[in-house]
Scaffold this motif. Structure first.
Motif, mmCIF file in Angstrom:
data_model
loop_
_atom_site.group_PDB
_atom_site.id
_atom_site.type_symbol
_atom_site.label_atom_id
_atom_site.label_comp_id
_atom_site.label_asym_id
_atom_site.label_seq_id
_atom_site.Cartn_x
_atom_site.Cartn_y
_atom_site.Cartn_z
ATOM 1 N N HIS A 106 -10.410 3.013 -0.968
ATOM 2 C CA HIS A 106 -11.414 3.007 -0.224
ATOM 3 C C HIS A 106 -13.067 3.198 -1.319
ATOM 4 C CE1 HIS A 106 -9.273 2.588 3.382
ATOM 5 N NE2 HIS A 106 -8.509 3.594 3.003
ATOM 6 N N GLN B 182 0.812 -1.038 -0.057
ATOM 7 C CA GLN B 182 -0.036 0.107 0.152
ATOM 8 C C GLN B 182 0.823 1.110 0.022
ATOM 9 O OE1 GLN B 182 -3.150 0.241 3.056
ATOM 10 N NE2 GLN B 182 -4.008 -1.842 2.160
ATOM 11 N N TYR C 30 -5.311 7.944 -4.087
ATOM 12 C CA TYR C 30 -4.925 6.923 -3.312
ATOM 13 C C TYR C 30 -6.209 6.521 -2.421
ATOM 14 C CZ TYR C 30 -2.818 3.423 -0.319
ATOM 15 O OH TYR C 30 -2.645 2.440 0.481
ATOM 16 N N GLU C 31 -6.820 7.484 -1.767
ATOM 17 C CA GLU C 31 -8.069 7.200 -1.053
ATOM 18 C C GLU C 31 -9.310 6.628 -1.792
ATOM 19 O OE1 GLU C 31 -8.613 7.008 2.351
ATOM 20 O OE2 GLU C 31 -6.519 6.962 2.510
ATOM 21 N N GLU D 121 -2.889 11.735 -2.475
ATOM 22 C CA GLU D 121 -3.609 11.265 -1.196
ATOM 23 C C GLU D 121 -5.327 11.053 -1.891
ATOM 24 O OE1 GLU D 121 -1.175 13.303 2.262
ATOM 25 O OE2 GLU D 121 -3.075 14.044 1.714
#
Length: 189
Positions: free
Chosen positions: A183, A75, A178-179, A175
């Motif tokens: 998610h 990750q 990536y999030e 970020e």
């Protein structure tokens, strides 16, 4: 002088496009003769191939450093790759734009040199995702090849809209990407 020609060409190709930029345009900007150009490059297409190779080889080198770091999880490595792609926009934005947008102007002989390196970058992302699946870091129900294409599609196209001097930093964009990838965007209830 070779690097100067490449840098000015990247600037012009990013602004006007490869097809619309002539060798004479490049030489006029540099105030040198066409002979100077032909001393370093056989053709405008060879110049474009060299631009592509220089860019992808640097990306592969950076990616290798990230992936080979034993202290990072899959990750963390994936985030680092995404962040590196976004972070490079400030200094490499025009080069990336040319790399992504102008590849269709390379003939098969040059594509045979460039495409395996581009493929290797994507395959390395896929292998990282596969390793993360084995380690239990990533979902097992999504095909790693399609996920890797998606990640690179998101990151690569940001070169066309992201402004490093804007209100959102390169790190924050990485970020968010990536999030979103890890998610999703579905609201947790």
């Amino acid at each position: 002088m070779k690097e100067t020609i490449m840098d000015k060409s990247i600037e012009l190709f990013a602004e006007k496009g490869f097809k619309e930029t002539s060798i004479q345009d490049i030489m006029d900007e540099l105030h040198v003769t066409k002979g100077t150009f032909y001393y370093y490059f056989k053709s405008k297409e060879e110049l474009l191939k060299d631009i592509h190779l220089q860019y992808i080889e640097r990306l592969l080198e950076n990616q290798k450093k990230i992936i080979s770091d034993p202290s990072k999880t899959c990750q963390e490595k994936l985030f680092a790759i995404i962040y590196k792609l976004i972070q490079d926009i400030e200094k490499e934005g025009q080069r990336a734009k040319v790399f992504i947008r102008e590849i269709n102007h390379l003939s098969d002989q040059y594509l045979d040199i460039v495409l395996p390196k581009r493929d290797q970058f994507r395959e390395n992302v896929q292998l990282l995702i596969e390793e993360g699946i084995k380690n239990g870091e990533f979902r097992t129900d999504l095909p790693p090849d399609i996920v890797s294409f998606g990640i690179l599609g998101i990151a690569n196209w940001s070169y066309f809209w992201f402004k490093p001097t804007g209100k959102v930093s390169d790190k924050r964009v990485a970020e968010i990407f990536y999030e979103m990838l890890i998610h999703g965007i579905q609201q947790n209830n």
